[in-house]
Motif scaffolding. Sequence first.
Motif, PDB file in Angstrom:
ATOM      1  N   LYS A 110      53.757  40.557  42.142  1.00 52.05           N
ATOM      2  CA  LYS A 110      52.635  39.550  41.751  1.00 52.05           C
ATOM      3  C   LYS A 110      51.105  40.210  41.846  1.00 52.05           C
ATOM      4  O   LYS A 110      50.470  39.747  40.931  1.00 52.05           O
ATOM      5  N   LYS A 111      50.838  40.873  43.016  1.00 47.40           N
ATOM      6  CA  LYS A 111      49.998  41.304  43.294  1.00 47.40           C
ATOM      7  C   LYS A 111      49.216  42.282  42.048  1.00 47.40           C
ATOM      8  O   LYS A 111      48.061  42.398  41.502  1.00 47.40           O
ATOM      9  N   LEU A 112      50.358  43.089  41.583  1.00 52.81           N
ATOM     10  CA  LEU A 112      49.836  43.962  40.438  1.00 52.81           C
ATOM     11  C   LEU A 112      49.423  43.171  39.313  1.00 52.81           C
ATOM     12  O   LEU A 112      48.419  43.645  38.437  1.00 52.81           O
ATOM     13  N   LYS A 113      50.135  42.257  38.948  1.00 59.19           N
ATOM     14  CA  LYS A 113      49.776  41.332  37.905  1.00 59.19           C
ATOM     15  C   LYS A 113      48.500  40.853  37.924  1.00 59.19           C
ATOM     16  O   LYS A 113      47.698  40.838  36.966  1.00 59.19           O
ATOM     17  N   TYR A 154      28.769  39.779  41.912  1.00 58.97           N
ATOM     18  CA  TYR A 154      29.493  39.421  40.574  1.00 58.97           C
ATOM     19  C   TYR A 154      29.879  37.912  40.809  1.00 58.97           C
ATOM     20  O   TYR A 154      30.384  37.681  42.026  1.00 58.97           O
ATOM     21  N   VAL A 155      29.361  37.378  40.155  1.00 57.58           N
ATOM     22  CA  VAL A 155      29.680  35.683  40.217  1.00 57.58           C
ATOM     23  C   VAL A 155      31.006  35.477  39.241  1.00 57.58           C
ATOM     24  O   VAL A 155      30.762  35.862  38.028  1.00 57.58           O
ATOM     25  N   LEU A 156      31.933  34.947  39.727  1.00 60.93           N
ATOM     26  CA  LEU A 156      33.237  34.775  39.296  1.00 60.93           C
ATOM     27  C   LEU A 156      33.274  33.550  38.340  1.00 60.93           C
ATOM     28  O   LEU A 156      32.849  32.459  38.788  1.00 60.93           O
ATOM     29  N   PRO A 157      33.485  33.514  37.243  1.00 62.51           N
ATOM     30  CA  PRO A 157      34.075  32.323  36.545  1.00 62.51           C
ATOM     31  C   PRO A 157      35.104  31.683  37.098  1.00 62.51           C
ATOM     32  O   PRO A 157      35.847  32.287  37.808  1.00 62.51           O
ATOM     33  N   ASP A 158      35.359  30.437  36.826  1.00 59.90           N
ATOM     34  CA  ASP A 158      36.460  29.476  37.540  1.00 59.90           C
ATOM     35  C   ASP A 158      37.828  30.344  37.261  1.00 59.90           C
ATOM     36  O   ASP A 158      38.562  30.374  38.076  1.00 59.90           O
ATOM     37  N   GLU A 159      37.946  30.805  36.045  1.00 60.81           N
ATOM     38  CA  GLU A 159      39.160  31.461  35.689  1.00 60.81           C
ATOM     39  C   GLU A 159      39.459  32.858  36.767  1.00 60.81           C
ATOM     40  O   GLU A 159      40.262  32.717  37.336  1.00 60.81           O
ATOM     41  N   GLU A 160      38.473  33.340  36.776  1.00 59.67           N
ATOM     42  CA  GLU A 160      38.652  34.588  37.861  1.00 59.67           C
ATOM     43  C   GLU A 160      38.612  34.110  39.145  1.00 59.67           C
ATOM     44  O   GLU A 160      39.432  34.640  39.922  1.00 59.67           O
ATOM     45  N   ASP A 161      37.884  33.179  39.562  1.00 60.25           N
ATOM     46  CA  ASP A 161      37.950  32.630  40.982  1.00 60.25           C
ATOM     47  C   ASP A 161      39.444  32.081  41.151  1.00 60.25           C
ATOM     48  O   ASP A 161      39.724  32.487  42.429  1.00 60.25           O
ATOM     49  N   MET A 177      42.110  33.411  39.995  1.00 61.34           N
ATOM     50  CA  MET A 177      42.929  34.446  40.356  1.00 61.34           C
ATOM     51  C   MET A 177      42.507  35.277  41.425  1.00 61.34           C
ATOM     52  O   MET A 177      43.634  35.672  42.343  1.00 61.34           O
ATOM     53  N   MET A 178      41.487  35.227  41.946  1.00 62.69           N
ATOM     54  CA  MET A 178      40.890  35.707  43.217  1.00 62.69           C
ATOM     55  C   MET A 178      41.612  34.833  44.359  1.00 62.69           C
ATOM     56  O   MET A 178      41.999  35.400  45.496  1.00 62.69           O
ATOM     57  N   LYS A 179      41.732  33.805  44.245  1.00 62.17           N
ATOM     58  CA  LYS A 179      42.268  32.729  45.400  1.00 62.17           C
ATOM     59  C   LYS A 179      44.071  33.202  45.266  1.00 62.17           C
ATOM     60  O   LYS A 179      44.287  33.354  46.458  1.00 62.17           O
ATOM     61  N   ASP A 180      44.440  33.375  44.272  1.00 61.85           N
ATOM     62  CA  ASP A 180      45.809  33.724  44.100  1.00 61.85           C
ATOM     63  C   ASP A 180      46.075  35.134  44.739  1.00 61.85           C
ATOM     64  O   ASP A 180      46.845  35.384  45.753  1.00 61.85           O
ATOM     65  N   PHE A 222      39.311  42.570  53.495  1.00 61.77           N
ATOM     66  CA  PHE A 222      39.376  41.290  52.750  1.00 61.77           C
ATOM     67  C   PHE A 222      38.455  40.306  53.333  1.00 61.77           C
ATOM     68  O   PHE A 222      38.434  39.021  52.856  1.00 61.77           O
ATOM     69  N   GLU A 223      37.343  41.021  53.928  1.00 63.51           N
ATOM     70  CA  GLU A 223      36.634  40.048  54.512  1.00 63.51           C
ATOM     71  C   GLU A 223      35.562  39.483  53.303  1.00 63.51           C
ATOM     72  O   GLU A 223      35.264  38.122  53.509  1.00 63.51           O
ATOM     73  N   ILE A 224      35.384  40.111  52.197  1.00 64.56           N
ATOM     74  CA  ILE A 224      34.769  39.419  51.143  1.00 64.56           C
ATOM     75  C   ILE A 224      35.483  38.292  50.468  1.00 64.56           C
ATOM     76  O   ILE A 224      34.692  37.407  50.126  1.00 64.56           O
ATOM     77  N   LEU A 225      36.831  37.958  50.635  1.00 64.45           N
ATOM     78  CA  LEU A 225      37.417  37.008  50.370  1.00 64.45           C
ATOM     79  C   LEU A 225      37.054  35.925  51.168  1.00 64.45           C
ATOM     80  O   LEU A 225      37.041  34.719  50.704  1.00 64.45           O
ATOM     81  N   LYS A 226      36.970  36.100  52.319  1.00 66.01           N
ATOM     82  CA  LYS A 226      36.720  34.889  53.232  1.00 66.01           C
ATOM     83  C   LYS A 226      35.471  34.367  53.180  1.00 66.01           C
ATOM     84  O   LYS A 226      35.126  33.452  53.201  1.00 66.01           O
ATOM     85  N   GLU A 227      34.302  35.438  53.085  1.00 67.90           N
ATOM     86  CA  GLU A 227      32.811  34.935  52.792  1.00 67.90           C
ATOM     87  C   GLU A 227      32.759  34.049  51.666  1.00 67.90           C
ATOM     88  O   GLU A 227      32.009  33.295  51.615  1.00 67.90           O
ATOM     89  N   LYS A 228      33.630  34.252  50.556  1.00 68.46           N
ATOM     90  CA  LYS A 228      33.525  33.631  49.289  1.00 68.46           C
ATOM     91  C   LYS A 228      34.223  32.305  49.230  1.00 68.46           C
ATOM     92  O   LYS A 228      34.386  31.593  48.290  1.00 68.46           O
TER      93      LYS A 228
END
Length: 180
Positions: free
Chosen positions: A48-51, A105-112, A114-117, A171-177
């Motif tokens: 799943k992570k690879l995908k 980099y500002v993520l559009p909704d679709e990428e945002d 995916m990043m949450k996933d 993974f800190e960047i994910l928490k900050e976002k």
Amino acid sequence: MIYIYIGIGIVFIAALILILLKNEKDEIDSILVKIDESEDNIDILLEKKLKILCDVSKTINEKEEDKILTNIGKLKNKTLDSFGLYKELNKNNKELNDFIEGYEYVLPDEEDKMMKDLYNTNIEIKALLKFYNKNVELYNKIISKFSRLLLRIIKRYSKKEVFEIEDEVEFEILKEKNWW
């Protein structure tokens, strides 16, 4: 008459040893079931992570000049074990985090989404790795005991490897976002 008592004693001791070996075998087998199930679940989450990483890199690479995760697609064709795939995916995850953080980099909704996933998948993987490692350490400890030597030889139990769990810093960047 004494030979009868000695014979009964030997049979009794042999039966006791067999019962103890069966109980120890059942204990080891129950731990092995937990290890096998967690290995299967880890493999599913790594796929799943690879995908997700492939999808994110494809989306970003279509929009940006700077190409990222250019080798992520090649991981699908490699025959890596779970340990190797985990390490490679974490390298790619770190590269993605560095890209997002470095270029702001500002993520559009679709990428945002995916990043949450991806973030949630990383949390699930880490929890499963801890569960797997705990059971592998218990298994290794149990089969290392001298009393299980005969059982280990008969059943050919061998020590298993544990995962090296990555630090949470990457993974800190994910928490900050706020991706949780």
